[in-house]
Write a protein that holds these residues in place. Structure first.
Motif, PDB file in Angstrom:
ATOM      1  N   LYS A  13       0.816  -1.191   0.000  1.00 11.48           N
ATOM      2  CA  LYS A  13       0.000   0.000   0.000  1.00 11.48           C
ATOM      3  C   LYS A  13       0.863   1.260   0.000  1.00 11.48           C
ATOM      4  O   LYS A  13       0.477   2.273   0.541  1.00 11.48           O
ATOM      5  N   LEU A  14       2.006   1.183  -0.635  1.00 12.38           N
ATOM      6  CA  LEU A  14       2.933   2.301  -0.712  1.00 12.38           C
ATOM      7  C   LEU A  14       2.326   3.427  -1.560  1.00 12.38           C
ATOM      8  O   LEU A  14       1.854   3.194  -2.668  1.00 12.38           O
ATOM      9  N   THR A  15       2.323   4.658  -1.020  1.00 17.59           N
ATOM     10  CA  THR A  15       1.747   5.784  -1.758  1.00 17.59           C
ATOM     11  C   THR A  15       2.788   6.814  -2.173  1.00 17.59           C
ATOM     12  O   THR A  15       2.559   7.566  -3.114  1.00 17.59           O
ATOM     13  N   HIS A  16       3.928   6.891  -1.469  1.00 15.50           N
ATOM     14  CA  HIS A  16       4.984   7.852  -1.794  1.00 15.50           C
ATOM     15  C   HIS A  16       6.317   7.111  -1.829  1.00 15.50           C
ATOM     16  O   HIS A  16       6.623   6.348  -0.903  1.00 15.50           O
ATOM     17  N   LEU A  17       7.099   7.361  -2.876  1.00 17.14           N
ATOM     18  CA  LEU A  17       8.396   6.716  -3.003  1.00 17.14           C
ATOM     19  C   LEU A  17       9.414   7.743  -3.476  1.00 17.14           C
ATOM     20  O   LEU A  17       9.232   8.367  -4.528  1.00 17.14           O
ATOM     21  N   VAL A  18      10.462   7.927  -2.682  1.00 14.59           N
ATOM     22  CA  VAL A  18      11.556   8.831  -3.025  1.00 14.59           C
ATOM     23  C   VAL A  18      12.833   8.004  -3.025  1.00 14.59           C
ATOM     24  O   VAL A  18      13.180   7.386  -2.017  1.00 14.59           O
ATOM     25  N   LEU A  19      13.516   7.977  -4.179  1.00 13.64           N
ATOM     26  CA  LEU A  19      14.772   7.249  -4.298  1.00 13.64           C
ATOM     27  C   LEU A  19      15.845   8.220  -4.768  1.00 13.64           C
ATOM     28  O   LEU A  19      15.658   8.920  -5.759  1.00 13.64           O
ATOM     29  N   GLU A  20      16.956   8.237  -4.043  1.00  7.01           N
ATOM     30  CA  GLU A  20      18.044   9.134  -4.384  1.00  7.01           C
ATOM     31  C   GLU A  20      19.350   8.348  -4.448  1.00  7.01           C
ATOM     32  O   GLU A  20      19.657   7.552  -3.554  1.00  7.01           O
ATOM     33  N   THR A  21      20.092   8.577  -5.535  1.00  7.36           N
ATOM     34  CA  THR A  21      21.389   7.948  -5.761  1.00  7.36           C
ATOM     35  C   THR A  21      21.297   6.424  -5.664  1.00  7.36           C
ATOM     36  O   THR A  21      22.024   5.769  -4.914  1.00  7.36           O
ATOM     37  N   VAL A  22      20.368   5.869  -6.424  1.00 10.64           N
ATOM     38  CA  VAL A  22      20.176   4.425  -6.501  1.00 10.64           C
ATOM     39  C   VAL A  22      20.602   3.974  -7.897  1.00 10.64           C
ATOM     40  O   VAL A  22      20.335   4.659  -8.882  1.00 10.64           O
ATOM     41  N   THR A  23      21.257   2.828  -7.983  1.00 14.83           N
ATOM     42  CA  THR A  23      21.618   2.247  -9.266  1.00 14.83           C
ATOM     43  C   THR A  23      20.703   1.054  -9.525  1.00 14.83           C
ATOM     44  O   THR A  23      20.647   0.127  -8.707  1.00 14.83           O
ATOM     45  N   PHE A  24      20.003   1.091 -10.645  1.00 11.28           N
ATOM     46  CA  PHE A  24      19.050   0.035 -10.980  1.00 11.28           C
ATOM     47  C   PHE A  24      19.646  -0.941 -11.988  1.00 11.28           C
ATOM     48  O   PHE A  24      20.374  -0.551 -12.889  1.00 11.28           O
ATOM     49  N   GLN A  25      19.305  -2.201 -11.819  1.00 15.79           N
ATOM     50  CA  GLN A  25      19.437  -3.182 -12.867  1.00 15.79           C
ATOM     51  C   GLN A  25      18.012  -3.367 -13.369  1.00 15.79           C
ATOM     52  O   GLN A  25      17.104  -2.714 -12.874  1.00 15.79           O
ATOM     53  N   PHE A  26      17.798  -4.242 -14.347  1.00 15.30           N
ATOM     54  CA  PHE A  26      16.433  -4.405 -14.835  1.00 15.30           C
ATOM     55  C   PHE A  26      15.521  -4.736 -13.658  1.00 15.30           C
ATOM     56  O   PHE A  26      15.737  -5.695 -12.926  1.00 15.30           O
ATOM     57  N   SER A  27      14.523  -3.897 -13.469  1.00 19.35           N
ATOM     58  CA  SER A  27      13.595  -4.059 -12.346  1.00 19.35           C
ATOM     59  C   SER A  27      12.187  -3.711 -12.797  1.00 19.35           C
ATOM     60  O   SER A  27      12.002  -2.859 -13.659  1.00 19.35           O
ATOM     61  N   VAL A  28      11.217  -4.352 -12.196  1.00 18.48           N
ATOM     62  CA  VAL A  28       9.808  -4.056 -12.456  1.00 18.48           C
ATOM     63  C   VAL A  28       9.179  -3.631 -11.130  1.00 18.48           C
ATOM     64  O   VAL A  28       9.261  -4.346 -10.139  1.00 18.48           O
ATOM     65  N   LEU A  29       8.586  -2.435 -11.133  1.00 17.06           N
ATOM     66  CA  LEU A  29       7.870  -1.952  -9.961  1.00 17.06           C
ATOM     67  C   LEU A  29       6.385  -1.891 -10.300  1.00 17.06           C
ATOM     68  O   LEU A  29       5.981  -1.131 -11.169  1.00 17.06           O
ATOM     69  N   ASN A  30       5.599  -2.677  -9.631  1.00 12.36           N
ATOM     70  CA  ASN A  30       4.154  -2.642  -9.797  1.00 12.36           C
ATOM     71  C   ASN A  30       3.583  -2.052  -8.508  1.00 12.36           C
ATOM     72  O   ASN A  30       3.457  -2.744  -7.502  1.00 12.36           O
ATOM     73  N   LEU A  31       3.274  -0.758  -8.576  1.00 13.75           N
ATOM     74  CA  LEU A  31       2.811  -0.024  -7.398  1.00 13.75           C
ATOM     75  C   LEU A  31       1.481   0.647  -7.718  1.00 13.75           C
ATOM     76  O   LEU A  31       1.414   1.836  -8.006  1.00 13.75           O
ATOM     77  N   PRO A  32       0.392  -0.100  -7.649  1.00 17.67           N
ATOM     78  CA  PRO A  32      -0.901   0.421  -8.097  1.00 17.67           C
ATOM     79  C   PRO A  32      -1.444   1.587  -7.278  1.00 17.67           C
ATOM     80  O   PRO A  32      -2.257   2.353  -7.776  1.00 17.67           O
ATOM     81  N   GLN A  33      -0.985   1.752  -6.034  1.00 16.44           N
ATOM     82  CA  GLN A  33      -1.504   2.837  -5.195  1.00 16.44           C
ATOM     83  C   GLN A  33      -0.514   3.980  -5.021  1.00 16.44           C
ATOM     84  O   GLN A  33      -0.786   4.916  -4.270  1.00 16.44           O
ATOM     85  N   LEU A  34       0.602   3.937  -5.742  1.00 15.48           N
ATOM     86  CA  LEU A  34       1.608   4.985  -5.628  1.00 15.48           C
ATOM     87  C   LEU A  34       1.059   6.301  -6.179  1.00 15.48           C
ATOM     88  O   LEU A  34       0.542   6.356  -7.286  1.00 15.48           O
ATOM     89  N   VAL A  35       1.176   7.350  -5.381  1.00 10.89           N
ATOM     90  CA  VAL A  35       0.668   8.667  -5.753  1.00 10.89           C
ATOM     91  C   VAL A  35       1.813   9.604  -6.133  1.00 10.89           C
ATOM     92  O   VAL A  35       1.667  10.451  -7.011  1.00 10.89           O
ATOM     93  N   GLN A  36       2.969   9.447  -5.485  1.00  8.93           N
ATOM     94  CA  GLN A  36       4.110  10.336  -5.747  1.00  8.93           C
ATOM     95  C   GLN A  36       5.378   9.497  -5.925  1.00  8.93           C
ATOM     96  O   GLN A  36       5.696   8.653  -5.092  1.00  8.93           O
ATOM     97  N   LEU A  37       6.095   9.774  -7.026  1.00 11.27           N
ATOM     98  CA  LEU A  37       7.356   9.103  -7.310  1.00 11.27           C
ATOM     99  C   LEU A  37       8.417  10.153  -7.585  1.00 11.27           C
ATOM    100  O   LEU A  37       8.220  11.046  -8.414  1.00 11.27           O
ATOM    101  N   GLU A  38       9.531  10.048  -6.856  1.00 11.39           N
ATOM    102  CA  GLU A  38      10.656  10.952  -7.081  1.00 11.39           C
ATOM    103  C   GLU A  38      11.920  10.124  -7.242  1.00 11.39           C
ATOM    104  O   GLU A  38      12.262   9.316  -6.376  1.00 11.39           O
ATOM    105  N   LEU A  39      12.593  10.310  -8.377  1.00 11.19           N
ATOM    106  CA  LEU A  39      13.878   9.669  -8.637  1.00 11.19           C
ATOM    107  C   LEU A  39      14.897  10.775  -8.841  1.00 11.19           C
ATOM    108  O   LEU A  39      14.762  11.591  -9.754  1.00 11.19           O
ATOM    109  N   LYS A  40      15.920  10.803  -7.981  1.00 15.08           N
ATOM    110  CA  LYS A  40      16.916  11.869  -8.049  1.00 15.08           C
ATOM    111  C   LYS A  40      18.319  11.264  -8.055  1.00 15.08           C
ATOM    112  O   LYS A  40      18.639  10.428  -7.196  1.00 15.08           O
ATOM    113  N   ASN A  41      19.124  11.685  -9.021  1.00 15.27           N
ATOM    114  CA  ASN A  41      20.509  11.227  -9.148  1.00 15.27           C
ATOM    115  C   ASN A  41      20.617   9.709  -9.216  1.00 15.27           C
ATOM    116  O   ASN A  41      21.530   9.119  -8.648  1.00 15.27           O
ATOM    117  N   CYS A  42      19.678   9.076  -9.885  1.00 10.37           N
ATOM    118  CA  CYS A  42      19.689   7.621 -10.005  1.00 10.37           C
ATOM    119  C   CYS A  42      20.344   7.204 -11.318  1.00 10.37           C
ATOM    120  O   CYS A  42      20.372   7.963 -12.287  1.00 10.37           O
TER     121      CYS A  42
END
Length: 126
Positions: A1-30
């Motif tokens: 039931k995650l509604t807000h997600l802030v990620l900073e300075t994260v390194t991704f490999q192939f990933s799938v995020l299924n977040l149907p209730q997410l209202v706010q997404l912030e990706l900074k320096n990723c």
């Protein structure tokens, strides 16, 4: 039931995020966000700031977006930005959009496209 997600300075490999209730997404320096497949149909606020690359096609399905901030880093080549995703196409997919913030680096990537803004309360370019 995650509604807000802030990620900073994260390194991704192939990933799938299924977040149907997410209202706010912030990706900074990723890094590797073009490898991040995001499914967030309820998203209302999207902040993409100084990431290494960008794939906007995942955000086209976010019909409820109200605020979008896209700021690209000056020192990064954004040649992987999908050439078929124009600002016109994005805006057409975001009928609820009220505030759009774009920095100069992002506008340079889109300079080859002409676009027409309709029903946007505020557009800020820095």
């Amino acid at each position: 039931k995650l509604t807000h997600l802030v990620l900073e300075t994260v390194t991704f490999q192939f990933s799938v995020l299924n977040l149907p209730q997410l209202v706010q997404l912030e990706l900074k320096n990723c890094f590797g966000i073009q490898l991040l497949c995001v499914s967030t149909p309820s998203l209302r606020i999207l902040n993409l700031l100084d990431n290494d690359d960008l794939d906007l096609s995942y955000y086209i399905t976010c019909k409820d977006l109200v605020t979008v901030y896209i700021g690209l880093s000056d020192g990064v080549e954004h040649d992987k930005l999908d050439k078929n995703i124009t600002l016109t196409k994005l805006l057409g997919c975001w009928p609820e959009l009220e505030c759009l913030y774009l920095n100069g680096s992002f506008l340079k990537v889109l300079v080859r496209f002409c676009f027409f803004l309709v029903n946007i309360d505020e557009v800020v370019c820095t």
